[in-house]
Design a protein around this motif. Structure first.
Motif, mmCIF file in Angstrom:
data_model
loop_
_atom_site.group_PDB
_atom_site.id
_atom_site.type_symbol
_atom_site.label_atom_id
_atom_site.label_comp_id
_atom_site.label_asym_id
_atom_site.label_seq_id
_atom_site.Cartn_x
_atom_site.Cartn_y
_atom_site.Cartn_z
ATOM 1 N N LYS A 25 -13.872 10.751 -13.844
ATOM 2 C CA LYS A 25 -14.347 9.930 -12.730
ATOM 3 C C LYS A 25 -13.297 9.844 -11.626
ATOM 4 N N THR A 26 -12.029 9.755 -12.014
ATOM 5 C CA THR A 26 -10.950 9.679 -11.029
ATOM 6 C C THR A 26 -10.808 10.999 -10.272
ATOM 7 N N LEU A 27 -10.885 12.114 -10.976
ATOM 8 C CA LEU A 27 -10.807 13.418 -10.305
ATOM 9 C C LEU A 27 -11.967 13.582 -9.324
ATOM 10 N N TRP A 33 -10.644 22.159 -12.028
ATOM 11 C CA TRP A 33 -10.125 21.004 -11.293
ATOM 12 C C TRP A 33 -8.829 21.324 -10.544
ATOM 13 N N LYS A 34 -8.254 22.480 -10.798
ATOM 14 C CA LYS A 34 -7.029 22.859 -10.078
ATOM 15 C C LYS A 34 -7.287 22.915 -8.570
ATOM 16 N N ARG A 35 -8.565 23.049 -8.206
ATOM 17 C CA ARG A 35 -8.934 23.123 -6.783
ATOM 18 C C ARG A 35 -8.521 21.888 -5.996
ATOM 19 N N ILE A 36 -8.321 20.745 -6.682
ATOM 20 C CA ILE A 36 -7.940 19.533 -5.946
ATOM 21 C C ILE A 36 -6.449 19.220 -6.065
ATOM 22 N N LEU A 58 -4.451 15.998 -5.299
ATOM 23 C CA LEU A 58 -3.952 15.409 -6.538
ATOM 24 C C LEU A 58 -2.539 15.856 -6.852
ATOM 25 N N LEU A 59 -1.735 14.896 -7.301
ATOM 26 C CA LEU A 59 -0.420 15.169 -7.888
ATOM 27 C C LEU A 59 -0.504 14.675 -9.339
#
Length: 103
Positions: free
Chosen positions: A60-62, A89-92, A72-73
């Protein structure tokens, strides 16, 4: 994410994202700096152990980060490991993140 968590709302508090399940919380501590959100610690109360609540709050956070056009860090080891398992999810992830090439 398990179906039972899909309709539970993500709450963005001052320094953490959280979901509540039957009076217990799964949460991620974060810091926001401009267009970046650093996730630093993921935790679920012991009552939620093994339920999938930690995965649900991460997903949900991603999604929140992506929907708000943030980068994102993933300093939190749990989030880092999640992204490593789910490379879509590496895209963000901010390409300037020190561990980017290890994801």
């Amino acid at each position: 994410m398990k179906p039972e968590f899909e309709n539970i709302p993500l709450v963005k508090a001052e320094k953490r994202f959280e979901i509540e399940i039957n009076g217990h919380y799964a949460l991620i501590d974060y810091r926001e700096m401009g267009h970046q959100i650093a996730l630093v610690h993921t935790e679920a109360e012991p009552e939620l152990a093994g339920t999938g609540a930690a995965v649900a709050v991460v997903e949900k956070t991603l999604a929140y980060i992506e929907e708000h056009d943030k980068k994102l860090l993933p300093f939190c080891p749990y989030v880092f490991a999640y992204i490593k398992k789910h490379p879509e999810w590496k895209r963000i992830v901010d390409e300037k993140f020190e561990g980017y090439d290890k994801l």
